[in-house]
Scaffold this motif. Structure first.
Motif, short mmCIF file in Angstrom:
data_model
loop_
_atom_site.label_atom_id
_atom_site.label_comp_id
_atom_site.label_asym_id
_atom_site.label_seq_id
_atom_site.Cartn_x
_atom_site.Cartn_y
_atom_site.Cartn_z
N GLY A 347 26.46 -58.46 -3.58
CA GLY A 347 25.21 -57.78 -3.30
C GLY A 347 24.11 -58.68 -2.77
O GLY A 347 22.99 -58.23 -2.57
N HIS A 348 24.42 -59.95 -2.51
CA HIS A 348 23.41 -60.88 -2.01
C HIS A 348 23.31 -60.81 -0.49
O HIS A 348 24.32 -60.70 0.21
CB HIS A 348 23.76 -62.31 -2.42
N LEU A 349 22.08 -60.89 0.02
CA LEU A 349 21.89 -60.95 1.46
C LEU A 349 22.39 -62.29 1.98
O LEU A 349 22.12 -63.34 1.38
CB LEU A 349 20.41 -60.79 1.81
N VAL A 350 23.12 -62.26 3.08
CA VAL A 350 23.66 -63.49 3.64
C VAL A 350 23.27 -63.58 5.12
O VAL A 350 23.14 -62.56 5.80
CB VAL A 350 25.19 -63.57 3.50
N SER A 351 23.08 -64.79 5.60
CA SER A 351 22.84 -64.98 7.02
C SER A 351 24.17 -64.86 7.76
O SER A 351 25.23 -65.20 7.22
CB SER A 351 22.21 -66.35 7.28
N ASN A 352 24.11 -64.37 8.99
CA ASN A 352 25.33 -64.18 9.78
C ASN A 352 26.38 -63.39 9.01
O ASN A 352 27.54 -63.78 8.90
CB ASN A 352 25.91 -65.52 10.23
N ALA A 353 25.95 -62.26 8.43
CA ALA A 353 26.87 -61.42 7.67
C ALA A 353 28.07 -61.04 8.54
O ALA A 353 27.90 -60.65 9.71
CB ALA A 353 26.16 -60.16 7.19
N VAL A 368 27.60 -50.90 23.59
CA VAL A 368 26.92 -49.81 22.94
C VAL A 368 25.59 -50.29 22.36
O VAL A 368 25.40 -51.48 22.09
CB VAL A 368 27.77 -49.17 21.83
N LYS A 369 24.69 -49.37 22.18
CA LYS A 369 23.37 -49.71 21.64
C LYS A 369 23.42 -49.71 20.12
O LYS A 369 23.96 -48.79 19.49
CB LYS A 369 22.34 -48.72 22.17
N LEU A 370 22.87 -50.77 19.53
CA LEU A 370 22.87 -50.96 18.08
C LEU A 370 21.44 -51.01 17.59
O LEU A 370 20.66 -51.86 18.02
CB LEU A 370 23.59 -52.26 17.71
N ILE A 371 21.11 -50.10 16.69
CA ILE A 371 19.75 -50.02 16.14
C ILE A 371 19.85 -50.06 14.62
O ILE A 371 20.59 -49.28 14.02
CB ILE A 371 19.05 -48.72 16.58
N ALA A 372 19.11 -50.95 14.01
CA ALA A 372 19.13 -51.11 12.56
C ALA A 372 17.85 -50.57 11.94
O ALA A 372 16.76 -50.84 12.43
CB ALA A 372 19.29 -52.59 12.20
N GLU A 373 18.02 -49.79 10.87
CA GLU A 373 16.90 -49.57 9.96
C GLU A 373 16.91 -50.80 9.04
O GLU A 373 17.72 -50.87 8.12
CB GLU A 373 17.07 -48.28 9.16
N ARG A 385 13.59 -59.95 11.38
CA ARG A 385 14.52 -60.99 10.93
C ARG A 385 15.95 -60.48 10.84
O ARG A 385 16.80 -61.14 10.26
CB ARG A 385 14.08 -61.53 9.56
N PHE A 386 16.22 -59.30 11.38
CA PHE A 386 17.57 -58.77 11.30
C PHE A 386 18.48 -59.63 12.17
O PHE A 386 18.17 -59.88 13.33
CB PHE A 386 17.62 -57.31 11.75
N GLU A 393 15.74 -52.92 16.23
CA GLU A 393 15.32 -52.51 14.89
C GLU A 393 14.26 -51.41 14.96
O GLU A 393 13.39 -51.44 15.84
CB GLU A 393 14.68 -53.69 14.13
N TRP A 394 14.34 -50.47 14.03
CA TRP A 394 13.20 -49.60 13.81
C TRP A 394 12.05 -50.49 13.33
O TRP A 394 12.15 -51.13 12.28
CB TRP A 394 13.54 -48.57 12.74
#
Length: 680
Positions: A347-353, A368-373, A385-386, A393-394
């Protein structure tokens, strides 16, 4: 499926027995055949598989799986449950499907070996691949040309005022294509349409006694399957054909199709929720579990969290995305609560997931277009910072800063200027471009634009949660009356503020997203969390289009204005020599104390016209000194949010002239845009 039959396969590492159930049709109460898979012959590694000769399209099927029931070890196998195939491309659901009796082991079984009735549960449907796509190809619109329209398949046309032949459906969306073309949008972002159960909500509206429903669809059951409820149901599997028909028609009209996908959690909820597929197939692999293994980590706020960076789950998500691109021809995805996709198996956030990197680098998904919430319910807020240059990003900060600026909050001019210029303070340091920012003022989650200027407080009592749900931080204002009013002065300021928001959105660098219905002043009567309101609170009342024609024309003309001036949508950030900011007297603004500001934007290429943008969020008029021009040029005021048509957005070649270094008056809470033009 192949010419000799159908291959069925299922992943389960910890199962000890697997049965394939075959049904005569979607209404069958018991299977006509139950096939137990022999692990000696029908298991390779963790894959259980069998080929059924003679089987074909429209075959109805499901699985049962046995294994250890040991919650303390993360295992929740229950051989009495009917389980859906995670790779099923269509689901057959009963009209009044309930999750009752599908939760913990030991409750009433949906189907046992003795053949108890199965009419109240969903089953899988084998589909074919015979659709005629004709010459349909991905549109590959550049990000800089996108104007996204976020909408709900059902809500768009289900209201009787929509005037369509197929209300509330994929085919109904097709009937609105001439409207989309007239408006000028270039992409449509559809709220979740992967199979979900609208009847899962058990609460009632305390004001009316009406049963509430899962209207938004953010509780996915089958990620490969388009929602059956948005189809005509004329024949089994028609939802697949009708979805494809919709995509093909939108593409012919030059409109890209983006899907809102919800890989962060599933409809199975927490340990008290229903067992539908993943829980009964291999719970400890598909979900993030607490240390005691018997409970679920809940970074989604919906009871469970998908174990997105387990290799098996990663492969599943990638397979799913590829399917929607290759077989269903969609152009991109908006990932709900996408920060969860960057959490590891603890459950930890990682860089370069791994998952985020794989999606971005996958050869099939490269265009394809990639949009992150870029946030989740576990406290991760990654706007700006995504990870990954491909991910847009939204921009939640755009929404908040623009709302606060136009509401008149002090000290917001600097943040407002940054948002208009593409949010370089958020994105430039990470090597991203302006188009990594999806700019929006409103979206499905929150107030509509009309409600943003009509309500200071949320009004969610109809949701049955005592008004506790939904955000309290709306940065809204009502300008004297809470809700609808006949006061002409209040109505004028509300209209002007809506024009300010739309004009700001469409002159900002980044990718603009408009909430569907905002262009004709749709209202949810102050409800800012209408997830359960499958009724007139959420549905588009198209009679408002006639009532609010002035505002619709303003939105349409602003979209066209953006298209005519590509400087506004450039993918790069402004350089110091590209833009100069000033206060009403023409001096450098004091960003801490001044609110009314303006800027001059110099044309990037030969022939590009200079622009002058002027903003006055104050409750009183302000005079601006205009920047100097050469002696043979004038400023033409072409946008004025305080003016009536046709002077609110002037047509090309029209506008009100002002000489360089002249003074221009902006009334309270208004903005203007001027073009530099040779004096003819």
């Amino acid at each position: 499926m192949h010419k000799s039959g159908v291959n069925f396969s299922l992943f389960s590492r910890h199962a000890v027995r697997v049965w394939l159930l075959l049904f005569e049709d979607v209404h069958a109460t018991k299977p006509f055949q139950v096939i137990e898979l022999d692990p000696q012959h029908h298991k390779t590694g963790d894959m259980w598989h069998i080929c059924v000769l003679g089987a074909g399209r429209n075959l109805v099927y499901a699985f049962r799986v046995d294994g250890p029931y040991a919650p303390e070890q993360g295992h929740r196998f229950d051989p009495t449950k009917i389980l859906l195939d995670p790779y099923a491309t269509a689901i057959a659901t009963p009209p009044e499907w309930s999750f009752a009796g599908l939760s913990s082991q030991g409750e009433a079984s949906a189907l046992t070996d003795s053949g108890r009735e199965a009419t109240a549960v969903a089953k899988c449907l084998v589909t074919g691949n015979s659709f005629d796509w004709e010459d349909d190809r991905p549109l590959h619109h550049p990000w800089s040309s996108l104007v996204i329209y976020e909408t709900h398949v059902r809500g768009l046309t289900v209201h009787p005022s929509s005037g369509v032949r197929s209300p509330g459906s994929y085919l109904g969306v097709i009937e609105k294509i001439p409207y989309f073309k007239r408006l000028g949008i270039t992409a449509i972002e559809l709220m979740p349409l992967q199979e979900f159960n609208p009847n899962e909500v058990t609460a009632v509206n305390p004001l009316t006694g009406e049963r509430l429903r899962n209207y938004w669809g953010y509780n996915t059951i089958a990620f490969f399957a388009p929602f059956q409820g948005y189809s005509s149901r004329l024949y089994p599997g028609c939802q697949v054909d009708e979805f494809k028909t919709m995509v093909k028609a939108l593409h012919k009209a030059g409109i890209e199709v983006l899907l809102d996908v919800v890989f962060n959690h599933t409809a199975e909820g927490d340990e008290t929720g229903p067992t539908l597929n993943f829980r009964g197939l291999d719970n400890s692999i598909y979900y993030l579990l607490e240390d005691d293994k018997s409970r679920y980590k809940n970074f989604s706020g919906c009871g469970n969290t998908m174990n997105c960076n387990h290799p098996v789950v990663r492969s599943y998500i990638l397979d799913c995305l590829r399917y929607w691109v290759v077989e269903m021809h969609v152009d991109g995805f908006r990932f709900d609560l996408a920060s969860i996709l960057g959490r590891d198996r603890n459950g930890h956030l990682v860089s370069n997931a791994p998952l985020l990197e794989q999606i971005a680098e996958d050869p099939i998904l490269r265009d394809v277009k990639l949009i992150a919430e870029a946030w989740d319910a576990g406290g991760a807020y990654l706007v700006g910072r995504f990870p990954g240059e491909r991910w847009s990003e939204w921009n939640g900060l755009y929404r908040d800063d623009v709302r606060r600026y136009w509401r008149g909050d002090q000290g917001m001019a600097g943040a407002f200027a940054s948002r208009i210029c593409g949010s370089a303070d958020l994105y430039e340091h990470s090597g991203k471009a302006t188009v990594n920012s999806i700019n929006f003022v409103t979206c499905h989650d929150g107030f509509t634009l009309n409600d943003l200027v009509s309500y200071e407080h949320k009004h969610n009592l109809a949701n049955g949660e005592d008004n506790r749900d939904g955000s309290n931080d709306n940065y809204s204002a009502n300008y004297g009356v809470e809700g609808p009013t006949d006061d002409p002065a209040i109505r004028r300021i509300r209209l002007r503020q809506m024009k300010n928001f739309i004009a700001t959105l469409l002159i900002s660098r980044g990718v603009p997203m408009i909430l569907g219905g905002d262009e004709f002043c749709r209202t949810q009567m102050g409800n800012n969390n209408a997830y359960c309101q499958d009724n007139e609170i959420s549905w588009y009342n198209w009679a408002l289009l006639d009532e609010n024609q002035e505002f619709f024309e303003f939105v349409r003309n602003m979209i066209a204005f953006r298209a005519r001036h590509p400087t506004l949508s450039s993918e790069r950030f402004y350089r110091p020599e590209d833009v100069s900011w000033f206060n009403p007297s023409g001096q450098t603004p004091d960003w801490h104390t001044e609110s009314a500001v303006g800027c001059r934007i110099y044309g990037e290429h030969d022939g590009d016209q200079d622009l002058c943008l002027l903003f006055n969020p104050l409750p009183h008029p302000t005079n601006f000194v205009l920047p100097d021009l050469s002696h043979d040029s004038v400023w033409l005021r072409v946008i004025d949010t305080s003016a009536a048509p046709p002077f609110d957005v002037c047509q090309p070649g029209e506008g009100i002239p002002f000489g360089g270094n002249a003074s221009i008056r902006l009334v309270e809470r208004s903005m203007s845009v001027l073009l530099a033009e040779r004096n003819r």
